[in-house]
Design a protein around this motif. Structure first.
Motif, PDB file in Angstrom:
ATOM      1  N   GLU A   1       1.805   1.373  -3.706  1.00 54.66           N
ATOM      2  CA  GLU A   1       0.714   1.521  -4.673  1.00 54.66           C
ATOM      3  C   GLU A   1      -0.089   2.808  -4.449  1.00 54.66           C
ATOM      4  N   GLU A   2      -0.286   3.187  -3.193  1.00 55.57           N
ATOM      5  CA  GLU A   2      -1.138   4.357  -2.929  1.00 55.57           C
ATOM      6  C   GLU A   2      -0.336   5.642  -2.754  1.00 55.57           C
ATOM      7  N   PHE A   3       0.925   5.519  -2.313  1.00 56.58           N
ATOM      8  CA  PHE A   3       1.702   6.729  -2.008  1.00 56.58           C
ATOM      9  C   PHE A   3       3.015   6.817  -2.784  1.00 56.58           C
ATOM     10  N   ARG A   4       3.311   5.798  -3.575  1.00 54.25           N
ATOM     11  CA  ARG A   4       4.584   5.775  -4.329  1.00 54.25           C
ATOM     12  C   ARG A   4       5.797   5.997  -3.399  1.00 54.25           C
TER      13      ARG A   4
ATOM     14  N   GLU B   1      -2.045   7.840   7.738  1.00 53.47           N
ATOM     15  CA  GLU B   1      -3.287   7.425   7.067  1.00 53.47           C
ATOM     16  C   GLU B   1      -3.487   5.923   7.100  1.00 53.47           C
ATOM     17  N   LEU B   2      -2.390   5.190   6.946  1.00 55.80           N
ATOM     18  CA  LEU B   2      -2.518   3.737   6.753  1.00 55.80           C
ATOM     19  C   LEU B   2      -2.630   2.959   8.060  1.00 55.80           C
TER      20      LEU B   2
ATOM     21  N   ARG C   1       0.834  -1.214   0.000  1.00 50.68           N
ATOM     22  CA  ARG C   1       0.000   0.000   0.000  1.00 50.68           C
ATOM     23  C   ARG C   1       0.867   1.263   0.000  1.00 50.68           C
TER      24      ARG C   1
ATOM     25  N   ALA D   1       1.862   9.276   5.183  1.00 46.19           N
ATOM     26  CA  ALA D   1       1.282   8.024   4.650  1.00 46.19           C
ATOM     27  C   ALA D   1       1.006   7.047   5.800  1.00 46.19           C
TER      28      ALA D   1
END
Ligand SMILES: Cc1ncc(COP(=O)(O)O)c(C=O)c1O
Length: 360
Positions: A319-322, A358-359, A316, A355
């Motif tokens: 994929e979501e935050f590079r 959030e995760l 994640r 990130a």
């Protein structure tokens, strides 16, 4: 500084520790050497890299020059050091050459790099694991060798290898050091370190092209360490360098680029990288993710996250935050490792912190 590297600007690269990253100036030298090779393969291999003709004694050329520069950088004599493609190859050569008798023990820690543990398992070694601070006291009459990382991969710790090597020497055990993360991250003086055998990588913290590592051994061990590939250098009277030097036709450009990598490395602001690693550790600590206990590596920190699926979080983050930062299970703990390369800045750490907020 980021402009001086080839990294994708869309990705926050906080994983220098795994595969390094090559500065543009170093990569250009590497490619120029590859082009020079292709312009005259015979000239390149038989006169420039080293002067040799099938089966005869070798005369030094550019490979020996590069080896000399690397040896000076790591505080070694050139004749005690050979290029190998990576630390894995160097350690394989050593581990697979050892003669182990029943009952012999290899004393090591749970902080070692898994691929090398597999190499020990491959040769059927009896691995005895202990805590790093118990190593010296645990060396006993059955200990044939002590094997530890100078800087550990999963936990990003700096081990006191001078003390460990000296305790091994006193007990008559071999000391085999995995220095994959050391060159370019900490100053090295192999002549003074006290190890019997040391393998390192130039493609991690020295930022050389991939496929540049070295194996160093004290003169008394050079005779029994067989090259992984037997080729022309395996002849009566050949020294350590020649026996390990030619393993069939392969591209030597990464080795020959090491002097350039050393030159460019000297321009890096290492204090800044260390301060940013400290800052990353502090910010992650504030989130409630403490660093793994021990002396930290200068530019790499491993912190413990709350229990959960490491693979999913790692995926994640990318994929979501590079964001490239490995998350993995170590000894039943979920760890995240942050590496600071010369190209990272505070915004990369900000990105990781937000990130994770959030995760998690
Ligand atoms: C401690 C340690 N040893 C050995 C290696 C293997 O390095 P290479 O894949 O370049 O052989 C690594 C790679 O990350 C490592 O961290």
């Amino acid at each position: 500084m980021r402009d001086g590297f080839l990294l994708d600007p869309e990705v926050v690269h906080l994983n220098h520790g795994s595969f390094g990253a090559c500065p543009v100036a170093v990569f250009e030298e590497y490619q120029a050497l590859q082009r020079e090779l292709e312009a005259g393969p015979t000239d390149f291999f038989t006169r420039k890299v080293a002067r040799w003709f099938w089966g005869g004694a070798e005369q030094p050329g550019r490979l020996a020059e590069a080896r000399g520069r690397l040896a000076a950088f790591v505080g070694a004599r050139a004749e005690d050091l050979v290029f190998v493609p990576n630390a894995t190859s160097g350690l394989n050569a050593v581990i697979r050459s050892l003669t182990l008798a029943p009952g012999d023990e290899i004393l090591t820690t749970g902080h070692e790099y898994g691929a090398i543990t597999r190499t020990w398992e491959f040769v059927g070694a009896n691995l005895v694991m202990c805590k790093p601070d118990e190593l010296a006291a645990r060396i006993g009459p059955r200990t044939q060798a002590v094997f530890v990382s100078h800087i550990t991969s999963p936990t990003a710790l700096l081990f006191p290898v001078e003390e460990i090597c000296s305790a091994a020497r006193e007990a008559g055990a071999l000391s085999i050091m995995d220095g994959a993360h050391a060159p370019g991250q900490i100053p090295l003086d192999l002549g003074a370190l006290g190890a019997d055998i040391y393998a390192g990588n130039c493609h991690k913290w020295l930022c050389a092209p991939k496929g540049a590592g070295f194996l160093w051994a004290r003169p008394e061990h050079q005779g029994w360490i067989e090259p992984l590939v037997v080729s022309w250098g395996y002849r009566e009277g050949a020294d350590f360098a020649e026996r390990h030097g030619w393993s069939g036709t392969r591209d030597p450009a990464a080795y020959l680029t090491v002097p350039k990598a050393i030159e460019v490395h000297a321009t890096f602001d290492l204090e800044r990288a260390r301060a940013l690693a400290d800052e990353a550790e502090r910010r992650l600590g504030e989130l409630g993710y403490p660093r793994v206990e021990g002396v930290p590596a200068p530019f790499m920190r491993a912190v413990e996250l709350p229990p959960g699926n490491p693979d999913e979080l790692w995926a994640r983050l990318y994929e979501e935050f590079r964001i490239e930062a490995p998350v993995y299970d170590w000894a039943g703990r979920r760890l995240l490792r942050v590496s600071i390369g010369p190209y990272n800045d505070a915004s990369d750490v900000d990105g990781l912190v937000s990130a994770l907020r959030e995760l998690l």
